[in-house]
Scaffold this motif. Structure first.
Motif, mmCIF file in Angstrom:
data_model
loop_
_atom_site.group_PDB
_atom_site.id
_atom_site.type_symbol
_atom_site.label_atom_id
_atom_site.label_comp_id
_atom_site.label_asym_id
_atom_site.label_seq_id
_atom_site.Cartn_x
_atom_site.Cartn_y
_atom_site.Cartn_z
ATOM 1 N N HIS A 99 0.823 -1.203 0.000
ATOM 2 C CA HIS A 99 0.000 0.000 0.000
ATOM 3 C C HIS A 99 0.865 1.264 0.000
ATOM 4 N N VAL A 100 1.634 1.427 -1.076
ATOM 5 C CA VAL A 100 2.525 2.570 -1.250
ATOM 6 C C VAL A 100 2.066 3.369 -2.462
ATOM 7 N N TRP A 101 2.071 4.701 -2.328
ATOM 8 C CA TRP A 101 1.708 5.598 -3.430
ATOM 9 C C TRP A 101 2.855 6.582 -3.630
ATOM 10 N N ILE A 102 3.484 6.527 -4.788
ATOM 11 C CA ILE A 102 4.560 7.444 -5.165
ATOM 12 C C ILE A 102 3.988 8.376 -6.224
ATOM 13 N N THR A 138 1.174 2.081 -6.258
ATOM 14 C CA THR A 138 0.753 3.002 -7.313
ATOM 15 C C THR A 138 1.869 4.012 -7.533
ATOM 16 N N VAL A 139 2.278 4.174 -8.792
ATOM 17 C CA VAL A 139 3.291 5.154 -9.170
ATOM 18 C C VAL A 139 2.655 6.040 -10.233
ATOM 19 N N SER A 140 2.408 7.312 -9.872
ATOM 20 C CA SER A 140 1.609 8.176 -10.744
ATOM 21 C C SER A 140 2.158 9.597 -10.807
ATOM 22 N N TRP A 141 2.064 10.183 -11.980
ATOM 23 C CA TRP A 141 2.352 11.611 -12.195
ATOM 24 C C TRP A 141 3.762 12.013 -11.748
ATOM 25 N N ASN A 142 4.732 11.124 -12.019
ATOM 26 C CA ASN A 142 6.125 11.424 -11.691
ATOM 27 C C ASN A 142 6.922 11.736 -12.953
ATOM 28 N N ILE A 143 8.011 12.466 -12.778
ATOM 29 C CA ILE A 143 9.003 12.664 -13.828
ATOM 30 C C ILE A 143 10.233 11.862 -13.429
ATOM 31 N N ILE A 170 0.683 1.805 -12.645
ATOM 32 C CA ILE A 170 1.702 2.787 -13.025
ATOM 33 C C ILE A 170 1.094 3.655 -14.120
ATOM 34 N N HIS A 171 0.824 4.931 -13.809
ATOM 35 C CA HIS A 171 0.128 5.755 -14.801
ATOM 36 C C HIS A 171 0.562 7.214 -14.760
ATOM 37 N N HIS A 172 0.463 7.854 -15.914
ATOM 38 C CA HIS A 172 0.734 9.285 -16.095
ATOM 39 C C HIS A 172 2.134 9.685 -15.612
ATOM 40 N N ASN A 173 3.112 8.859 -15.934
ATOM 41 C CA ASN A 173 4.503 9.204 -15.630
ATOM 42 C C ASN A 173 5.203 9.654 -16.904
ATOM 43 N N TRP A 174 6.132 10.588 -16.752
ATOM 44 C CA TRP A 174 6.930 11.097 -17.869
ATOM 45 C C TRP A 174 8.351 10.586 -17.669
ATOM 46 N N ILE A 175 8.745 9.631 -18.509
ATOM 47 C CA ILE A 175 10.059 9.007 -18.425
ATOM 48 C C ILE A 175 10.836 9.422 -19.668
ATOM 49 N N HIS A 176 11.958 10.113 -19.472
ATOM 50 C CA HIS A 176 12.691 10.576 -20.653
ATOM 51 C C HIS A 176 14.202 10.588 -20.428
#
Length: 199
Positions: free
Chosen positions: A25-28, A51-56, A78-84
């Motif tokens: 139960h971790v949210w990043i 849940t891993v969301s909205w991270n760069i 895992i959603h709405h992350n920007w990986i570049h």
């Protein structure tokens, strides 16, 4: 950990930006993670309900590794992350019972993008891949399943392979998909720290 020498290939030190071992139960959410030592995020040893969301996540070799277990029990979204501007593990998902990846934006990835490994069941939806080597694929040797729909792939090379029916995310929770074409502008605007979000 104080480092007295440089570790450009991230092979000497195992100091991750965020590391979870047998957590649940971790949210990043809404972080900007860049140039850590080993992995930017490592979810290890049956960490579940993650849940891993909205991270760069940017400018690094090992982005987001998941696994380090023989068990197949973990569940994650895992959603709405920007990986570049990364190389490997974007993410690499090993032995995860249910991995739901959607509306992520991957750009300038040199090694590989979304990789379903081991006995993982992965559902990939409405993500955007731009200049990514091997945007998404599965481990053919160990029965991984990867179901993909609605993603946009541009300027990419290598594998875009799927296998099996995986699972149905809506049987676990309700969610709304953004159109893949809108994902780059959405995550560039709303991912990472936001002034209107506070603890």
């Amino acid at each position: 950990t104080e480092m007295t020498d440089d570790d450009p290939d991230y092979k000497t030190y195992d100091d991750d930006g965020i590391q979870m071992d047998t957590a649940d139960h971790v949210w990043i959410d809404h972080n900007n993670i860049t140039e850590t030592n080993d992995g930017m995020i490592d979810s290890r040893k049956d960490t579940s309900y993650l849940t891993v969301s909205w991270n760069i996540m940017a400018n690094h070799n090992k982005t987001f590794g998941i696994g380090w277990t023989d068990n197949v029990t973990a569940r994650m979204t895992i959603h709405h992350n920007w990986i570049h501007d990364t190389a490997q593990r974007n993410p690499s998902v090993d032995n995860v019972a249910y991995a739901h990846l959607y509306n992520n934006y991957l750009k300038n990835v040199t090694s590989y993008g979304n990789y379903a490994r081991g006995a993982t069941k992965m559902v990939l939806e409405n993500s955007y891949f731009d200049t990514v080597n091997d945007p998404y694929y599965y481990d053919t040797a160990n029965g991984a399943q990867l179901k993909q729909s609605g993603s946009v792939v541009v300027n990419c090379t290598g594998s875009q392979t799927t296998n099996g029916s995986a699972f149905t995310p809506s049987s676990f929770y309700a969610y709304t998909l953004d159109a893949a074409a809108n994902v780059p502008s959405l995550v560039k605007t709303y991912a990472g720290p936001q002034s209107n979000i506070s603890m």
